[in-house]
Design an enzyme around this catalytic site. Structure first.
Site, PDB file in Angstrom:
ATOM      1  N   LEU D  63      -8.423  -5.450  -6.099  1.00  0.00           N
ATOM      2  CA  LEU D  63      -7.856  -4.150  -5.735  1.00  0.00           C
ATOM      3  C   LEU D  63      -8.750  -3.372  -4.777  1.00  0.00           C
ATOM      4  CD1 LEU D  63      -6.535  -3.130  -9.266  1.00  0.00           C
ATOM      5  CD2 LEU D  63      -5.122  -3.679  -7.293  1.00  0.00           C
ATOM      6  N   ASN D 123      -5.273   6.336 -23.514  1.00  0.00           N
ATOM      7  CA  ASN D 123      -5.642   7.385 -24.470  1.00  0.00           C
ATOM      8  C   ASN D 123      -7.101   7.796 -24.307  1.00  0.00           C
ATOM      9  OD1 ASN D 123      -7.430   6.130 -26.776  1.00  0.00           O
ATOM     10  ND2 ASN D 123      -5.931   4.554 -26.230  1.00  0.00           N
ATOM     11  N   TYR D 147     -14.454   4.567 -18.185  1.00  0.00           N
ATOM     12  CA  TYR D 147     -13.089   4.061 -18.157  1.00  0.00           C
ATOM     13  C   TYR D 147     -12.074   5.210 -18.287  1.00  0.00           C
ATOM     14  CZ  TYR D 147      -8.821   1.819 -19.861  1.00  0.00           C
ATOM     15  OH  TYR D 147      -7.526   1.442 -20.045  1.00  0.00           O
ATOM     16  N   ARG D 185      -7.394   3.313 -37.192  1.00  0.00           N
ATOM     17  CA  ARG D 185      -6.964   4.155 -36.066  1.00  0.00           C
ATOM     18  C   ARG D 185      -5.716   3.603 -35.390  1.00  0.00           C
ATOM     19  NH1 ARG D 185      -8.159   2.891 -30.939  1.00  0.00           N
ATOM     20  NH2 ARG D 185      -7.903   4.476 -29.312  1.00  0.00           N
TER      21      ARG D 185
END
Lengths: 286, 286, 286, 286, 286, 286
Positions: D63, D123, D147, D185
């Site tokens: 990319l 998230n 990240y 979680r």
């Protein structure tokens, strides 16, 4: 017309007034409402309103005629007001049907002691929100034409009659009550006749509503409106536009994002359209 | 009448239209506005409107007369609309002056290309909030009578003309523009003539307003309204009701908390008053 | 250059690092910062950075050079980071100066134990809000170009270093720090050099800031930004753009509302401009 | 690999680009996407990307290589961008894959006229909110590492390209797409492959999305995220982590509340971990 | 003690009750209150309460003694309740003075028809908010000890007596009323004696307060609290902690961010302190 | 008593303490809780508390007796606190059971290292909201009597013990736990015993709760409370009051809107009732 769903509540009224009974929604609701009252009084402005059946009373009334409105309201326990103009029209038509007429109705309700009105408001009160926005009933109005403007007026009038006179209203911002959704936007805005009955009866029988605003839609997957503020009314839809999704999407695979009808919740109503014409009085627009 | 404050901005217009020019506020604003334009067109419904002075044009116009309104608007750059009914009246009077008349005005503005209107809205749009609440312009309307209702209508109309036609409005929810505050509530709602000039001119000259709502008050110590949302308009008041506090409090040491006029921001307008009478059409209220 | 305002606080640091010291704002701040520290370390990417005066240390550093950044940061108590690219540029320039360079700076701060950074963010983080909106620091970013995007990145980086490493930042969304406002928008966004000093020193000395975001503006009458969330920093401006209002308005009486530069807070930055060109790699846009 | 669920929509595209096609999620989505397009172009950075099947095109692309990205994007109608780095890594790796690479992708989309991108956000953009908080898409970012920071950057980039260039994005803050939840979680964050397909296709086909942010999770009983703002997208999950609850809870009966991995939504990502090491350039941390 | 400021209002009461009259704040307020009433009744639990002067009545009362409280309240028009425990103490002391005692006071007020109480609440109701947060009166309580807890109780009690019995209260969350600020935090929380008088009298004389909550602080530059919700009370401070800033900052140049007393608004009250000791009844804490 | 529902979680505790075990809810929960622990310790103030069965320990304890409370708490892993007074009573009874008793309980928990308490709070904390309002857990308390006031106190105490001592609480604002709803309001507030078990066990086993507030109700159609803020707890009701709707509505077709019990969420608790009597100490109420 036969109705197959069972009544959604056992609460009964002596006399319910249904205005706009000759319209698309009114025609559907009329036989259903009989289950909830001793006498159903139906009214409309058009003479084509079908004759009174058993347990029914029939009034042909122009809402702008105050005396007629008073006669129509006398003796009713509650009102489901679908009457007036229900699409974009000229200002003069909207004015008579939805503004003058609505004040007549509330004044009659006040003077005859009617306790609660279910007011057919419209999503066109907020038609200039975008279709990528999820709004709730406290977001400020953004009407998309004279029609939406008249419904915003109606909601404010309802608030006034609650604050000042203690008459309750549930303003139902109706999305699209039709046999089925017929375009992409209706996947969000569609409400089935059964769900409409559920909503109107919940609104009519909830213990306390003051002036509450609720968006009228089925349990659709695509949603523009958050009804959290109206959960006290106890409306829970059972239908969904999603069973018609494939059929609708097949017809409208591609949409033009630059068309305001795709961009805004009010769809085609947000176009400037035929009701904002230069009328010869004025000159050239600069 | 002479005006001693210096102009609050150097921006000038060719022709400003001031409606309601014969009223209490209009009479004060008229000489002040001359400083900001080549031609000041003044209008009112009453013939007692003083004759045109130098650089003035005078129109006697009933706002419900559409053709007359169009003539009045033609050629104006911007409009300060104080006209219409400015207190609680019968529904019929309110309807003609503030609803029919306002649509006439905006239609004329649209067809003649007027870019911005300063609309004299009113605190009575939110008159049923309590005096121990501090509200802002996004809190839903709670009008306290036909007058407040018509002003809520006007704000929604202004929103529509911005969203649909690109005509800008500043809706000024005027508190109390008087020579001085004369009761306890006015310590919160009072706006001096000088501050009114500051506010109207800021609204007229701010680069972009879309449809903005601002509460019209001076820099009072007691406050019902939070104008944070309207800070882009650039209005900063210089006067304060507090210089009149002792005088006012001396006259009204004790208030009756059970009087709605003490409890609600709209004060006496929240009383049921003479404009909601039984009118003989109806029967006895249950 | 002499500085005439008295220091805004008596709190002193041993060594303050001022990056971007050769820029417009840096040049003004440099002599002022001396009053608050024993040693002022100044840096910039350009060799034209004036020589170190008494009590000063001078570093010419490319922020993309990690080793150089580490040397620059070593031994500093706190950092006022004006360095990097401060206007819209090509993505490659923004990337090196404001993204790679900023990570270098925070990594150096982390490894050398610098406790607090004052980060020159920008109003262009929220440049696509309209000029008739008043926003606060919790409204989501709407950057208006690569520059604004890099500043949004910087704020998120600052949040990360606070949450994860306990390094504090005040992100100052600078409006327009210039000798005076020179267009209509700057009446809202202008911040005087004196107020900039007040703000930066308040940010540097407030007891606890975590990661706080504050809009950098003087006490202007016209306001786009609500700093309520940042009142713990203790910044109170003393200057106002309003003393220049007549001068500015005289030059810009009329604005084109259809120009995005009038419509959005980011003004000319919101134009598609020269930094989003087709670059020969791609073909024709559909 | 065979896919047994029936397509969630009948809307079809000519050519969809799926990046990150060799990853865990991409491998699952690849056969499913075929049902929605004539040509599926798949890409990844690794040569192990399986060969093109019928109706497929295969691109091995880094990319960060702008020219290669442009070739990859040319001719595509829409993009499901799962490519780039998908876990915490060194800053240099994140920078190339998720920042430089993403700008390349959006620039190619802009220049080739791609109308909508589905962006795999995470998230970890909000990883530093606590697990006893329920947040929505308007709460400010609190990334938990490089990240998460890069994904926050991506969302801001998407907003920019919508506001400035009219390219739409749905940013999907993916929770945990795995065969089943494997810790406590994940009972909140898990999304099944079937629900992922439902979500991505809803995002790809909703009439208008502008830039919308949605949290990617199944219909779990335990919830960290309120998706009210994204209900216009029309995603309705059918799976739930709850069928795995007993199995998961059996393995993790006791949790250490003082472990940041228990306390914060980002779990182990919030630990300082190996990617924030002293790197020899710096000295001792004070 | 002489008082030099002129009365802040001309409104007068027949009999004001001032409790806690022997405390630091009560001693300052006592001579000031005389200007506003015919009879000032002062009370405290300690015998050292100075003797009644002209126009004064003196009561030594333990608030936990219900009969004594009733005698104290009889005949009063309004109450400024500074009495009870005003710092962190043992639960048993707090319980008697601030919980049992407060119910006694409100029951007496209810039964004797006292219309309004000014209740000295405390910033310690919200002591566990951080010093980099700006909160308002609707943010949920986060008390920092038994003292703050008892004041939260008092506010809820006041709400109850308004909703149920129509007795009005202004709960004043007092910051730090002292001759001058003596630490960094007090630059935010300090309120001068003059401003305290302004606030208490505004609260006592505002036309309608229902139950209102206001933070008690001067016009300080550093601010933790947003009083927008309380602007109807009409309190406008004239003093500022800033005149003491240099003096304070000189003494506290460096703060320990890891000390909860720096981190939280409640400062030292947030430490676990001596009032949460193991008391011999229990065993070892796990 | 046998329990037929299967356990809602496989997580087990060594010893759970159930207070209020002889009450209506406690009696139902007692056999259910056995499935989740090795030892169930039950306590109540009344001697009629049934004898300990296998795996049970029985304590008769007055919560106001601190030493007894400490013995009761010793050795427990977690507490489901249904004890204390559960209806409106005299202030003295409420004080001992719900204020003094609750501090005893939390002090014992703190000193013995109990990590989490499930606290039976009540909808009467917010009983003065109207039945046409939908509220959430962050709306300020409006208790409707001494009982609701004591539960507001308990929630603030729980917040304090979390912020200061790290002891977690889920405050459950219980609606109406009964075999079935018996009036109109209970159609909104009813929670079945099965759902109560689901809620309490979810609260007991969720990984992190800090201090969370959740409204305790089944999946009713009529709703007063929005539990969005508590979705991290993972409670999902399976029962609904609606199966009893016809039965209830048949009994209460007509309601008196002027009765506070119809108007407010707290129903009959909002009446002034027998617990606010003049007690002979005072004189005549003005």
């Amino acid at each position: 017309m036969t109705v197959e769903t069972k009544p959604t509540t056992t609460i009964r009224f002596h006399r319910i007034l249904l205005t706009g009974a000759a319209g698309g929604v009114g025609t559907q609701l009329r036989p259903r409402l009989k289950a909830y009252c001793d006498v159903l009084r139906v009214s409309d402005v058009v003479e084509s309103l079908p004759a009174a059946g058993e347990g029914e009373e029939r009034f042909v009334v122009n809402l702008a005629d105050k005396a007629a409105v008073f006669k129509m309201v006398e003796g009713c326990d509650t009102i489901l007001h679908l009457g007036g103009v229900s699409v974009e029209k000229t200002w003069e038509e909207i004015l008579q049907g939805n503004i003058v007429g609505l004040v007549n109705l509330y004044e009659a309700a006040r003077q005859y002691g009617v306790k609660r009105i279910i007011f057919a408001s419209s999503n066109h009160v907020v038609g200039f929100y975008r279709q990528d926005q999820v709004i709730n009933s406290r977001d400020p109005p953004k009407p998309d034409g004279f029609y939406g403007l008249s419904k915003a007026f109606g909601e404010d009038l309802a608030q006034l009659y609650w604050d000042k006179h203690g008459i309750e209203t549930v303003s139902v911002r109706i999305g699209s009550i039709f046999p089925k959704p017929t375009d992409r936007r209706m996947l969000a805005t569609w409400m089935s006749y059964d769900d409409a009955e559920r909503l109107f009866m919940a609104a009519m029988t909830a213990p306390l509503v003051g002036h509450s605003i609720i968006f009228g839609m089925s349990d659709n997957k695509t949603v523009f409106w958050d009804n959290t503020n109206a959960k006290h009314i106890g409306y829970r839809p059972k239908d969904s536009s999603d069973v018609f999704r494939d059929e609708v999407e097949a017809k409208f695979q591609k949409l033009d994002l630059n068309d305001v009808a795709t961009r805004y919740q009010g769809a085609a109503f947000t176009r400037t359209g035929p009701f904002f014409q230069d009328d010869g009085l004025g000159g050239k627009k600069a």
